[in-house]
Design a protein around this motif. Structure first.
Motif, short mmCIF file in Angstrom:
data_model
loop_
_atom_site.label_atom_id
_atom_site.label_comp_id
_atom_site.label_asym_id
_atom_site.label_seq_id
_atom_site.Cartn_x
_atom_site.Cartn_y
_atom_site.Cartn_z
N GLY A 62 0.80 -1.22 0.00
CA GLY A 62 0.00 0.00 0.00
C GLY A 62 0.83 1.26 0.00
N GLY A 63 0.14 2.35 -0.03
CA GLY A 63 0.79 3.65 -0.04
C GLY A 63 -0.21 4.70 -0.50
N TYR A 64 0.34 5.78 -0.99
CA TYR A 64 -0.49 6.91 -1.41
C TYR A 64 -0.13 7.31 -2.84
N ARG A 65 -1.11 7.89 -3.52
CA ARG A 65 -0.88 8.49 -4.83
C ARG A 65 -1.82 9.68 -4.96
N LEU A 66 -1.46 10.57 -5.87
CA LEU A 66 -2.32 11.73 -6.11
C LEU A 66 -3.63 11.29 -6.74
N SER A 67 -4.69 11.98 -6.44
CA SER A 67 -5.98 11.68 -7.06
C SER A 67 -6.13 12.42 -8.39
N SER A 68 -5.31 13.45 -8.61
CA SER A 68 -5.34 14.25 -9.84
C SER A 68 -3.91 14.57 -10.24
N GLU A 69 -3.75 15.01 -11.45
CA GLU A 69 -2.43 15.43 -11.93
C GLU A 69 -2.02 16.73 -11.23
N LEU A 70 -0.70 16.91 -11.08
CA LEU A 70 -0.18 18.13 -10.46
C LEU A 70 -0.67 19.39 -11.16
N GLU A 71 -0.90 19.31 -12.46
CA GLU A 71 -1.34 20.46 -13.25
C GLU A 71 -2.75 20.93 -12.89
N THR A 72 -3.51 20.10 -12.22
CA THR A 72 -4.90 20.47 -11.93
C THR A 72 -5.14 20.84 -10.47
N VAL A 73 -4.14 20.70 -9.63
CA VAL A 73 -4.30 21.01 -8.21
C VAL A 73 -3.65 22.35 -7.93
N THR A 74 -4.41 23.28 -7.38
CA THR A 74 -3.87 24.61 -7.10
C THR A 74 -3.34 24.71 -5.68
N VAL A 75 -2.48 25.68 -5.48
CA VAL A 75 -1.96 25.94 -4.15
C VAL A 75 -3.10 26.32 -3.21
N ALA A 76 -4.09 27.05 -3.70
CA ALA A 76 -5.24 27.42 -2.87
C ALA A 76 -5.97 26.18 -2.38
#
Length: 160
Positions: A62-76
């Protein structure tokens, strides 16, 4: 002074690093990569999973992964997931504070808050990680393991 919380900073660092992994990454591997203490990494990943920014996979592999690409996640989005709604004063977004009848600025901070939100919403995690493009993507098997007693790099080193 306006200052980002340490946890929001760490979460941004973790998410950028997580985005460089081709598969799942463990909290321990991310702690070694970033220099963020493992208990803090685990706490942040749990909260980021609750907010939907990362996906958690249980089990021996197990582990973790992003649910979306880095390009779609904002700092806000990251800041709001860790610290809650972004508001520079108690009277932003139509809320009132106990001094609103005396200060005369009620609602005026909304212009400043909106400008900050607009900027934070225009910066993605991909933008934040551009300097890391020269680094190789990591597969689960190539995650670094610190030798016993070895010092790890600091978060500052990881993001500079």
């Amino acid at each position: 002074m306006l200052r980002l919380s340490k946890l929001a900073d760490y979460a941004t660092v973790l998410l950028v690093h997580l985005g460089r992994h081709e598969g799942l990454a463990t909290a321990a591997a991310l702690a070694v990569e970033t220099g963020v203490p493992e208990p803090t990494v685990a706490k942040l990943l749990k909260g980021l999973a609750s907010s939907g920014l990362v996906l958690s996979h249980r089990g021996a592999r197990g582990g973790y992964r992003l649910s979306s690409e880095l390009e779609t996640v904002t700092v806000a989005t990251v800041i709001a997931a860790v610290d809650g709604p972004i508001a520079i004063t108690a009277c932003c977004d139509g809320r009132e504070c106990e001094h609103s009848s005396l200060c005369g600025l009620s609602g005026q901070w909304d212009v400043v808050n909106d400008a900050i939100l607009k900027t934070l919403n225009s910066i993605t995690l991909a933008d934040m990680g551009r300097h890391a493009e020269r680094l190789p993507r990591r597969s689960p098997a190539s995650a670094p393991v610190a030798p016993a007693g070895a010092e790890t790099s600091s978060v500052t080193d990881a993001v500079s």
